[in-house]
Design an enzyme around this catalytic site. Sequence first.
Site, PDB file in Angstrom:
ATOM      1  N   LYS A  68     -40.842 -26.235  23.231  1.00 23.88           N
ATOM      2  CA  LYS A  68     -41.785 -27.229  23.752  1.00 23.88           C
ATOM      3  C   LYS A  68     -43.160 -27.056  23.098  1.00 23.88           C
ATOM      4  O   LYS A  68     -43.413 -26.054  22.409  1.00 23.88           O
ATOM      5  CB  LYS A  68     -41.861 -27.077  25.274  1.00 23.88           C
ATOM      6  CG  LYS A  68     -40.519 -27.272  25.992  1.00 23.88           C
ATOM      7  CD  LYS A  68     -40.668 -27.162  27.508  1.00 23.88           C
ATOM      8  CE  LYS A  68     -39.324 -27.184  28.204  1.00 23.88           C
ATOM      9  NZ  LYS A  68     -39.473 -27.214  29.685  1.00 23.88           N
TER      10      LYS A  68
ATOM     11  N   TYR B 255     -35.796 -36.609  30.250  1.00 26.32           N
ATOM     12  CA  TYR B 255     -36.053 -36.077  31.594  1.00 26.32           C
ATOM     13  C   TYR B 255     -35.765 -37.100  32.688  1.00 26.32           C
ATOM     14  O   TYR B 255     -36.311 -37.001  33.786  1.00 26.32           O
ATOM     15  CB  TYR B 255     -37.497 -35.576  31.682  1.00 26.32           C
ATOM     16  CG  TYR B 255     -37.707 -34.213  31.052  1.00 26.32           C
ATOM     17  CD1 TYR B 255     -36.951 -33.100  31.441  1.00 26.32           C
ATOM     18  CD2 TYR B 255     -38.688 -34.015  30.070  1.00 26.32           C
ATOM     19  CE1 TYR B 255     -37.147 -31.846  30.869  1.00 26.32           C
ATOM     20  CE2 TYR B 255     -38.900 -32.759  29.497  1.00 26.32           C
ATOM     21  CZ  TYR B 255     -38.128 -31.677  29.910  1.00 26.32           C
ATOM     22  OH  TYR B 255     -38.327 -30.434  29.354  1.00 26.32           O
TER      23      TYR B 255
ATOM     24  N   ASN C 183     -43.107 -23.674  30.255  1.00 24.60           N
ATOM     25  CA  ASN C 183     -42.138 -22.576  30.223  1.00 24.60           C
ATOM     26  C   ASN C 183     -41.408 -22.493  28.877  1.00 24.60           C
ATOM     27  O   ASN C 183     -40.302 -21.987  28.780  1.00 24.60           O
ATOM     28  CB  ASN C 183     -41.170 -22.705  31.398  1.00 24.60           C
ATOM     29  CG  ASN C 183     -40.449 -24.035  31.411  1.00 24.60           C
ATOM     30  OD1 ASN C 183     -40.542 -24.806  30.456  1.00 24.60           O
ATOM     31  ND2 ASN C 183     -39.717 -24.310  32.460  1.00 24.60           N
TER      32      ASN C 183
ATOM     33  N   HIS D 125     -36.628 -25.520  26.443  1.00 21.95           N
ATOM     34  CA  HIS D 125     -35.605 -26.239  27.203  1.00 21.95           C
ATOM     35  C   HIS D 125     -34.230 -25.840  26.699  1.00 21.95           C
ATOM     36  O   HIS D 125     -34.023 -25.658  25.500  1.00 21.95           O
ATOM     37  CB  HIS D 125     -35.769 -27.753  27.003  1.00 21.95           C
ATOM     38  CG  HIS D 125     -34.582 -28.548  27.486  1.00 21.95           C
ATOM     39  ND1 HIS D 125     -34.424 -28.909  28.803  1.00 21.95           N
ATOM     40  CD2 HIS D 125     -33.481 -29.002  26.828  1.00 21.95           C
ATOM     41  CE1 HIS D 125     -33.271 -29.572  28.934  1.00 21.95           C
ATOM     42  NE2 HIS D 125     -32.679 -29.638  27.757  1.00 21.95           N
TER      43      HIS D 125
ATOM     44  N   GLU E 281     -27.617 -34.896  25.644  1.00 17.71           N
ATOM     45  CA  GLU E 281     -28.887 -34.581  24.983  1.00 17.71           C
ATOM     46  C   GLU E 281     -28.720 -34.493  23.457  1.00 17.71           C
ATOM     47  O   GLU E 281     -29.595 -34.930  22.712  1.00 17.71           O
ATOM     48  CB  GLU E 281     -29.455 -33.283  25.561  1.00 17.71           C
ATOM     49  CG  GLU E 281     -29.868 -33.461  27.025  1.00 17.71           C
ATOM     50  CD  GLU E 281     -30.234 -32.159  27.725  1.00 17.71           C
ATOM     51  OE1 GLU E 281     -30.228 -31.082  27.086  1.00 17.71           O
ATOM     52  OE2 GLU E 281     -30.530 -32.223  28.938  1.00 17.71           O
TER      53      GLU E 281
HETATM   54  P1  IDP Z   1     -35.182 -26.350  33.662  1.00 18.42           P
HETATM   55  O1  IDP Z   1     -35.974 -26.632  32.411  1.00 18.42           O
HETATM   56  O2  IDP Z   1     -35.184 -24.885  34.006  1.00 18.42           O
HETATM   57  O3  IDP Z   1     -33.815 -26.965  33.650  1.00 18.42           O
HETATM   58  P2  IDP Z   1     -35.893 -28.476  35.556  1.00 18.42           P
HETATM   59  O4  IDP Z   1     -35.934 -28.296  37.043  1.00 18.42           O
HETATM   60  O5  IDP Z   1     -34.775 -29.281  34.984  1.00 18.42           O
HETATM   61  O6  IDP Z   1     -35.989 -27.033  34.895  1.00 18.42           O
HETATM   62  O7  IDP Z   1     -37.284 -29.145  35.147  1.00 18.42           O
HETATM   63  C1  IDP Z   1     -37.479 -29.632  33.831  1.00 18.42           C
HETATM   64  C2  IDP Z   1     -38.832 -29.177  33.348  1.00 18.42           C
HETATM   65  O8  IDP Z   1     -39.847 -29.785  34.161  1.00 18.42           O
HETATM   66  C3  IDP Z   1     -39.099 -27.673  33.494  1.00 18.42           C
HETATM   67  O9  IDP Z   1     -38.577 -26.919  32.425  1.00 18.42           O
HETATM   68  C4  IDP Z   1     -40.612 -27.621  33.548  1.00 18.42           C
HETATM   69  O10 IDP Z   1     -41.202 -27.747  32.245  1.00 18.42           O
HETATM   70  C5  IDP Z   1     -40.918 -28.883  34.344  1.00 18.42           C
HETATM   71  N1  IDP Z   1     -41.034 -28.626  35.797  1.00 18.42           N
HETATM   72  C6  IDP Z   1     -40.035 -28.342  36.676  1.00 18.42           C
HETATM   73  N2  IDP Z   1     -40.501 -28.201  37.922  1.00 18.42           N
HETATM   74  C7  IDP Z   1     -41.827 -28.410  37.857  1.00 18.42           C
HETATM   75  C8  IDP Z   1     -42.879 -28.411  38.833  1.00 18.42           C
HETATM   76  O11 IDP Z   1     -42.682 -28.189  40.031  1.00 18.42           O
HETATM   77  N3  IDP Z   1     -44.144 -28.645  38.372  1.00 18.42           N
HETATM   78  C9  IDP Z   1     -44.418 -28.910  37.056  1.00 18.42           C
HETATM   79  N4  IDP Z   1     -43.455 -28.933  36.124  1.00 18.42           N
HETATM   80  C10 IDP Z   1     -42.169 -28.682  36.504  1.00 18.42           C
HETATM   81 MG    MG Z   2     -33.187 -28.933  33.806  1.00 19.65          MG
END
Ligand code: IDP
Ligand code: MG
Length: 149
Positions: free
Chosen positions: A9, A49, A112, A115, A126
Amino acid sequence: MQRTLIILKPDCVQRRLVGEILGRLEAKGLTLAALKLIQVDRSLAEKHYAEHKDRPFFGGLIDFITGGPVLVGIVSGPEAVTVVRKMLGKTNGVEAEPGTIRGDFSSSKQNNLVHGSDSPESAAREVALWFTPGEIVDYELAGSQWVVG
Ligand code: IDP
Ligand code: MG
């Protein structure tokens, strides 16, 4: 062999952690099947997303993922979907275990770093969203029997 989609990212690119992350994936024994550095547009980000479109963080997430270039790729290997997800750790970097990518380098829920597809079905969707068949390279690394044998 299974394929999974990875996105390094914008925070990963800006923090110059691309080499570190690709190094970990290579060291684990995963094979790079595709890689490209791109500036994502909002339409592609929203498709990627789509499952989160009703979540309160959706707008911020789209701003984030389109806020700078990303390195998107496909890696392959045995159980690649699960292996990459385990290497990433929990979504929130604050909660992710040390030793995982997010646990070692992220202190944020949104930023984070990487992905990884969450299931083989997501990976197929994807991969088709981000790559054309001609961009995916099928090959075997020399000596792979010593790594994945
Ligand atoms: P993942 O990447 O671990 O699968 P997901 O729940 O699918 O997590 O969420 C997609 C992305 O959205 C996350 O990697 C993160 O960058 C962002 N994200 C998820 N939850 C939050 C939140 O509560 N606040 C802000 N960003 C979030
Ligand atoms: Mg996810």
